[in-house]
Design an enzyme around this catalytic site. Structure first.
Site, mmCIF file in Angstrom:
data_model
loop_
_atom_site.group_PDB
_atom_site.id
_atom_site.type_symbol
_atom_site.label_atom_id
_atom_site.label_comp_id
_atom_site.label_asym_id
_atom_site.label_seq_id
_atom_site.Cartn_x
_atom_site.Cartn_y
_atom_site.Cartn_z
ATOM 1 N N HIS A 1 -4.550 -0.531 -7.408
ATOM 2 C CA HIS A 1 -5.842 -0.656 -8.098
ATOM 3 C C HIS A 1 -5.781 -1.782 -9.141
ATOM 4 C CE1 HIS A 1 -5.909 3.786 -7.040
ATOM 5 N NE2 HIS A 1 -7.048 3.369 -6.520
ATOM 6 N N VAL B 1 -0.881 -3.367 -1.497
ATOM 7 C CA VAL B 1 0.309 -3.461 -2.364
ATOM 8 C C VAL B 1 1.279 -2.369 -1.928
ATOM 9 C CG1 VAL B 1 1.133 -3.385 -4.755
ATOM 10 C CG2 VAL B 1 -1.133 -4.334 -4.241
#
Ligand code: PAF
Length: 284
Positions: free
Chosen positions: A37, A180
């Site tokens: 995030h 990620v």
């Protein structure tokens, strides 16, 4: 960083932000923030003058037997992380602000939402499309940022923006940010925290076996055999079951049985312990 929990607060805070001019990015989240995030926020900050992040655990995208109640909620911690990343405004509505009594509308995007998570989680993408459309209309961002980790979700949101002629953001301003990963390759997810230490260690089989399947497909292996091997190795590696392991067209998400010249994507959802993990990678 300002925090708004009602639409009136949001409108007042936005008026202040927009009065000074500059572009606005939206980073929609359900909280329980992690480095994935924060990467979205950093990309948003590079692209726009102001970043608005939202945190809303959207009940309409959870099925009746899913983890809505258990979904991690940590607003104070998330808020501190967003502030440290330079977010200007946090939009954190309650359920009543988002779905007041009498709410009857739902957006359904067919085609890209038909298979994979759409088939495994009926109604999930209707809930996602509806809440994201509301977030877009509430915030009216110039750009919006989503993780490619939820690849099918990103395709659904883009199709919704295209088909409904949304202008804030316009479909080309819906930005997908690469997944990620942890050091062992596991895609970052708010749900990783559900994993026991043993399941967490075994979960690394997901990206590892996906890479092995991609290498086999790119080397000319039969796609069906490569996917069957992937499923078998995940179960041998500690996964309880595989919801789907599929090769799909990277744009339309139409399932593929052979590697085409056009970009393709390997998409997998698999369960380990009580946790459902998803991942996807480019093929070809
Ligand atoms: O990806 C998520 O966190 C959610 O599905 C989203 C896009 C914030 C909609 O609730």
């Amino acid at each position: 960083m300002q925090t708004a929990t009602t639409l009136d607060m949001l409108r007042n805070a936005q008026a202040g932000l927009r009065a000074g001019g500059g572009s606005v990015a939206l980073v929609p989240t359900m909280g329980a923030l992690h480095e994935g995030h924060l990467t979205l926020v950093r990309e948003a900050r590079k692209a726009c003058d102001h970043v608005i992040a939202s945190i809303f655990v959207n009940p309409t995208q959870f099925g009746p037997n899913e983890d809505l109640d258990a979904y991690p909620r940590q607003l104070a911690e998330d808020s501190a992380m967003l502030e440290a990343e330079g977010v200007a405004l946090l939009w954190a509505p309650g359920v009543e602000a988002m779905y007041p009594s009498g709410f009857v509308t739902s957006i359904s995007v067919s085609g890209v939402s038909d298979n994979f998570c759409g088939a495994a989680r009926p109604g999930h993408f209707d809930g996602v499309a509806t809440v994201v459309c509301k977030l877009f209309n509430q915030v009216m961002p110039d750009k919006a940022f989503f993780g490619e980790k939820d690849y099918q979700q990103l395709a659904v949101i883009r199709a919704m923006a295209r088909d409904l002629d949304l202008t804030r953001p316009h479909v080309q301003d819906i930005i997908g940010v690469p997944t990620v990963r942890e050091a062992d390759g596991l895609a970052m997810s708010s749900r990783n925290r559900y994993l026991s230490p043993e399941d967490r260690a075994n979960a690394a089989a997901l990206p590892r076996e996906m890479k092995a399947a991609i290498a086999a497909i790119e080397a000319g292996a039969d796609v069906g055999n490569a996917l069957a091997t992937l499923e078998r190795r995940l179960v041998e590696g500690g996964f309880a079951s595989v919801d789907y392991a599929a090769l799909a067209d990277a744009q339309s998400l139409a399932p593929l049985t052979s590697l085409p010249p056009a970009p393709a994507r390997l998409l997998v959802a698999a369960r380990i312990g009580g946790t459902r993990l998803i991942d996807n990678m480019a093929v070809g």
